[in-house]
Design an enzyme around this catalytic site. Sequence first.
Site, PDB file in Angstrom:
ATOM      1  N   THR B 184       0.861  -1.174   0.000  1.00 55.13           N
ATOM      2  CA  THR B 184       0.000   0.000   0.000  1.00 55.13           C
ATOM      3  C   THR B 184       0.901   1.228   0.000  1.00 55.13           C
ATOM      4  OG1 THR B 184      -1.668   1.198   1.252  1.00 55.13           O
ATOM      5  CG2 THR B 184      -0.233  -0.239   2.529  1.00 55.13           C
ATOM      6  N   LYS B 441      -8.619  21.506  10.268  1.00 56.19           N
ATOM      7  CA  LYS B 441      -8.688  21.952  11.663  1.00 56.19           C
ATOM      8  C   LYS B 441      -8.767  23.468  11.672  1.00 56.19           C
ATOM      9  CE  LYS B 441      -6.498  17.787  11.896  1.00 56.19           C
ATOM     10  NZ  LYS B 441      -5.794  17.121  10.775  1.00 56.19           N
TER      11      LYS B 441
END
Lengths: 539, 539
Positions: B184, B441
């Site tokens: 991956t 954020k």
Amino acid sequence: MRGLMMDRPLLLRSFLQRNEQLHGRRTVSAVADDGLVTRTYADIGRRARLLASGLAGIGIGTGDRVATIGWNTLTHFEAYFAVPCMGAVLHTVNFRLFPDQVAYILGHAGSRAVLIDADQWPLLEQVIDRCPDLQTIVVMNGPPPGSRLAGRAVHGYEDVIAAGDADYDFPEFDENTAAGLCYTSATTGNPKGVLYSHRSMVLHSLAHCLADAFGLSERMRILVATPMFHANAWGIPHSAALTGAVLVLPGRAPDAARLVGLVEDLQVTHLCGAVSVGVMIRDFVDPAAARHDLTSLEAVWLGGQAPTEALVRWFEEHAGAEVWQGWGMTEASPLATFNHVDHDLRAEPTEDRHRRALRQGAPLPLVELALVDKDGHSVPWNGTSVGEFRLRGPWIAREYFDDPERTAEVFVDGWYRTGDVGVVDPDGYMRLHDREKDLIKSGGEWISSVELENALQAHPGVSEAVVVAVPHEKWRERPLACIVPADRANPPDPAELDDFLAARVAKWWIPDRYEFVSSIPKTGVGKTDKKQVREQFRS
Amino acid sequence: MRGLMMDRPLLLRSFLQRNEQLHGRRTVSAVADDGLVTRTYADIGRRARLLASGLAGIGIGTGDRVATIGWNTLTHFEAYFAVPCMGAVLHTVNFRLFPDQVAYILGHAGSRAVLIDADQWPLLEQVIDRCPDLQTIVVMNGPPPGSRLAGRAVHGYEDVIAAGDADYDFPEFDENTAAGLCYTSATTGNPKGVLYSHRSMVLHSLAHCLADAFGLSERMRILVATPMFHANAWGIPHSAALTGAVLVLPGRAPDAARLVGLVEDLQVTHLCGAVSVGVMIRDFVDPAAARHDLTSLEAVWLGGQAPTEALVRWFEEHAGAEVWQGWGMTEASPLATFNHVDHDLRAEPTEDRHRRALRQGAPLPLVELALVDKDGHSVPWNGTSVGEFRLRGPWIAREYFDDPERTAEVFVDGWYRTGDVGVVDPDGYMRLHDREKDLIKSGGEWISSVELENALQAHPGVSEAVVVAVPHEKWRERPLACIVPADRANPPDPAELDDFLAARVAKWWIPDRYEFVSSIPKTGVGKTDKKQVREQFRS
């Protein structure tokens, strides 16, 4: 080189936990003495944990066999999960056997506790003295008849639940841990015990739920007429918990009227039971009177023996339901094959479709099927060569519980010898002819009693037929047909039956005698009791 | 106490064997350079055994990693079974990665052989010198460009098959034996390898085929647009072999025209691929022109990221197909959840149905899902509390292949920390908000880029939208929306987009900037490359 995946065990508790998380609002309904009781899976999960911790509180520990003697009820369903998930072994006992056999089964298993329906109390009284390991009695679905029996403590089921620990959680253990024990009644000798593991039950359930097998799904409402003491009720309780399917349990001594009523009232989509249950429903429902509506049914899964074409056609015509079947036995958890009808065969003419529906199916994934001759050599899958079926797979037994002698008879070279005889079609679908012992050996050739029965049952004057071998001086054995006439007062003419059969089977297969009876004897699990028929007409 | 069931291993070879027995006449079709090639499962089984014995003949043994660098083709499909079933490890390599990454992957895995498509030869030339363990090269789907490369023997695929042993049969071994290896790609650092076992692949396939998951069945004709180098092509080749489903493999560099042509020509019922493949098909097909007919499609299973409601609606309106999705990753084989829509929700109004269809689903049986906060404490499943998802189960990785440092980062306390963030609804269905690193954020609060993207993509003037965080002095981060207009020449007015969003999300979520672009950058596996978008608009 080993893979680097998590070593997570296959445990039944994962079904219960998933069900609470995903399907907590779905339900199981059961007929109780005072009417229908419905409980959510969330509630069942909670009560299963209370039951497990309550049983631990009265001395049940890891590996203990906990017997159940009970009907298809909610309490029995809770025990199906509470007992194995706590690390004990659920030992379901067929209370329709003779008391001697029940005593043998409880004693041989060494069951430490029994969960018993109140109405089965007299049976327990008869056998308790022969069960030295049995220390604890829990009474389900009724008040305990006393506080002690033959020196053993007697508890009420709800009292055990009430004493349970709300914070209890099921432990984790090896997936090969024993989960269930079920005895199969033999035609000779004592019953033999099959000890299932969590792994075998989980894999069997996954196979059930495959789209190309039963395809068990949350969208189904399933009436379980298969007794819960019989081969894990075909594994349906486990598979239902895996998927959140709505289950309907018919309670004490269900008759056709109750089963039909449940189908109508709860809009049941799938009904599972013995072929005899299908016959019972057919005989109860009079389509002409139009009093009953079975059209909510999508499929009727019949087992134990092969359904007749007449029965398949009846459910198709009067309920719009397919008849499904598989093949299996206690030793196979029980399902070894399933007759999934491939999509490209569905468009076939009715007759071809029925011919295919009457086969017992193809092996489920992970199950290996072998067809062998007497010497264990492979027999070709050509639809005509007859052989004995053998099985291998992760949910097939490898031995009987504490029974080396019987084990040696049927578990050979890593395979289970089923004793069933038949053919496999070139597409891998099997057709069962007979139990080996039910074949009729006439003049050095084999006659299939099942094929004769199917042929006879196609006659309009025949309601039910069973064919057995009777001794014969010259031919060794000859077939005898025992027939329930459609019209009790007017049995069909034997000469006419001869002509009817002559067009359908080899001439030398035609039975030497027809006996007309009002009913066919059945075994404790609803199968035709050929042994009894044979004994009755031996002379 | 252990159960007494047969200790039969869960091995991929059982799928192949069952398929030959039951579904030998069914087919896999693949696009080759000279047209469509169709092969029966019987032939594929035969060739897989020849390939395995042929590979053994050129030095491949138990536990050896055999890399594949190839498109979705019949040869690749044969290798998917031949390599693991002989006891070697199928190591699928994503050839869309940078050559440096491919060199790392081949070297780190220690792959001993590679099966490579002829058109990928230049890639191999670039990396071969960095792969000391690589000794054998087999060229698929084209003539070998030479007999040797950098000192290694080069074989033609059909020559290896021709040298195979017709009597070879796959061996039996422990179910935990490694079967596959897939890397991956990480956003930082080198790719990480996941080493699958036969057990994990068999269980993952059974879960695929459950009626309440993908319900993969013999009746399906499945077009696999998911690359076979990507997380076992979602396990579809294995599940197809288990059930005998007809597979369609789109071959080299498939574009929308080819995929749509295959759907029409082969009457494909199910299409699997990245969301970007769904978008590509939508943009290619002009329903008004009525040139294409997608109505054979029953469902489109899109993965890699969440599909938008607009895409779900498009497939419903123009193909009559449901859009299905799950959630998973290489570490989860890849499927952890599946969005099965319960039957009793199907009758809901379209809007509610779509809202449910846009969820990522419920954990599959045997998969445990946990939602936790930063400290690893459980977060309630109430549809609003945000947490990180953790996974546990028999087809979830427990560590990375030979990478203790990266293993320690994400495999904690027996769980796999996915890094994905979202909520779980009270019914156990999850909704993915973002990869943790994709959350914005802003002023101490979190803004979900995925929800903003979904809201923007509901605007008729927006074809595609991606929202990323850009640094902000006061709020730390603020959202920026990068938009592909539906009409390239007339992008929507930003003020109008503000108003549109104000009705759908919290006011402070509205992006500070809109950037209009002609296309969104994608990663090698077809996902939106947010990293590249962030870098492009950082300043």
